[in-house]
Design an enzyme around this catalytic site. Structure first.
Site, mmCIF file in Angstrom:
data_model
loop_
_atom_site.group_PDB
_atom_site.id
_atom_site.type_symbol
_atom_site.label_atom_id
_atom_site.label_comp_id
_atom_site.label_asym_id
_atom_site.label_seq_id
_atom_site.Cartn_x
_atom_site.Cartn_y
_atom_site.Cartn_z
ATOM 1 N N ASP A 175 0.826 -1.199 0.000
ATOM 2 C CA ASP A 175 0.000 0.000 0.000
ATOM 3 C C ASP A 175 0.863 1.253 0.000
ATOM 4 O O ASP A 175 1.990 1.251 0.517
ATOM 5 C CB ASP A 175 -0.902 0.035 1.231
ATOM 6 C CG ASP A 175 -2.093 -0.888 1.105
ATOM 7 O OD1 ASP A 175 -2.448 -1.243 -0.031
ATOM 8 O OD2 ASP A 175 -2.679 -1.249 2.140
ATOM 9 N N ARG A 209 -1.728 -0.898 -8.599
ATOM 10 C CA ARG A 209 -3.120 -0.601 -8.236
ATOM 11 C C ARG A 209 -3.271 0.918 -8.196
ATOM 12 O O ARG A 209 -2.541 1.609 -7.485
ATOM 13 C CB ARG A 209 -3.484 -1.171 -6.871
ATOM 14 C CG ARG A 209 -4.897 -0.742 -6.405
ATOM 15 C CD ARG A 209 -5.079 -0.914 -4.902
ATOM 16 N NE ARG A 209 -4.995 -2.302 -4.524
ATOM 17 C CZ ARG A 209 -4.423 -2.730 -3.398
ATOM 18 N NH1 ARG A 209 -3.852 -1.872 -2.573
ATOM 19 N NH2 ARG A 209 -4.398 -4.012 -3.114
#
Length: 308
Positions: free
Chosen positions: A132, A182
């Site tokens: 992330d 992502r």
């Protein structure tokens, strides 16, 4: 940045409000909209249910900014157990982790070693480990860490945030290296010199980069993640994929648990690849407030939970 978004992001840093929310029954009722439960077993059970609908998942244990090396090692041990459970149950599920869960801000070597260990365990099970992206104070160190690790760990994938002014440049470097990406819009309060403030600018950045990811995947790159609940945005990305002759599932549409379930099923029926992010764990307050800030309309669901 809208006033409501700014208020919610500031509230996510309020220790008094966090204490109040943690002890209110209505908070936990409202929370269930965004996560199936606080323990990993609830997340795994939800993953199995999504798999039956043809939808893949990605799990993340909530928590960030750990300062104790032993706690960071404990996070690694936990995720190793979760990987084993995913493999044993044959779930189409990835993990997504925050570098500060592994002590990024206190010991870069410790963080690198823990991520490498987890990436090795995922690779042994033919699985992907998502890293992330957090707030801008961790941006450069996260990118450096990712570029350092990835040559020996090609199953590492990275999240990028379109509201950052430098995002397109970072994406170019990541695609050059063959990395899987992502794309999200971003959910932290950032200064105007680092991040776009107007929604229209964030959306324009998102769409430009999303098209770039479609083009890369269509040319033989990895299946990138397009993480958005904006159906209008998805329609534009689908139209672009069609215009370049890309397959329906050339990229993967990623959404949060509890949001746009009908759209998830519709995309899947139409042949798109869909993955749902399932969060779990007790450290939910900051994450929860950022989810509300991403889409303040979700406050309606919180209010309904209070009075139901």
């Amino acid at each position: 940045m809208s006033l409501m978004r700014s208020v919610l992001l500031r509230a996510s840093q309020n220790a008094w409000l966090e204490r109040q929310m943690r002890h209110r029954a209505f908070s936990r009722r409202a929370l269930r909209r965004f996560m199936p439960g606080e323990d990993v077993e609830a997340a795994l059970t939800a993953s199995a249910a999504f798999a039956e609908r043809g939808i893949t998942t990605v799990l993340t244990q909530l928590g960030e900014d750990l300062r104790d090396p032993d706690e960071a090692r404990a996070v690694t041990a936990h995720y190793l157990e979760v990987l084993a459970a995913i493999h044993e149950r044959q779930l189409p599920t990835h993990l997504s982790v925050k570098p500060t869960q592994f002590g990024l801000d206190i010991d870069r070597v410790l963080c690198r070693d823990q991520l490498a260990r987890l990436a090795d365990a995922a690779a042994a099970r033919n699985n992907t480990l998502w890293v992330d992206m957090e707030a801008t104070p961790q941006l450069v160190s996260t990118l450096e860490l990712f570029h350092d690790l990835r040559p020996d760990h090609p199953n590492l994938a990275l999240c990028v945030q379109s509201y950052l002014r430098r995002c397109a440049t970072d994406v170019d470097a990541l695609l050059e290296s063959g990395a899987q990406i992502r794309l999200v819009k971003g959910a932290y309060a950032e200064p105007a010199d680092l991040a776009f403030e107007r929604k229209a600018d964030v959306d324009a950045s998102y769409l430009t980069i999303a098209k770039r990811l479609v083009d890369d995947a269509a040319a033989g790159g990895p299946k990138h993640g397009i993480a958005t609940h904006d159906l209008g945005m998805i329609a534009q990305i689908e139209a672009h994929a069609t215009s370049v002759g890309a397959a329906t599932d050339v990229v993967e549409y990623q959404m949060l648990y509890g949001i746009r379930r009908e759209a998830q099923d519709r995309l899947r029926r139409d042949g798109a690849a869909v993955r749902v992010l399932i969060s779990y764990g007790g450290a939910w307050f900051k994450w929860y407030m950022r989810r509300l800030a991403e889409r303040p309309a979700n406050l309606w669901f919180v209010a309904r939970s209070v009075f139901s």
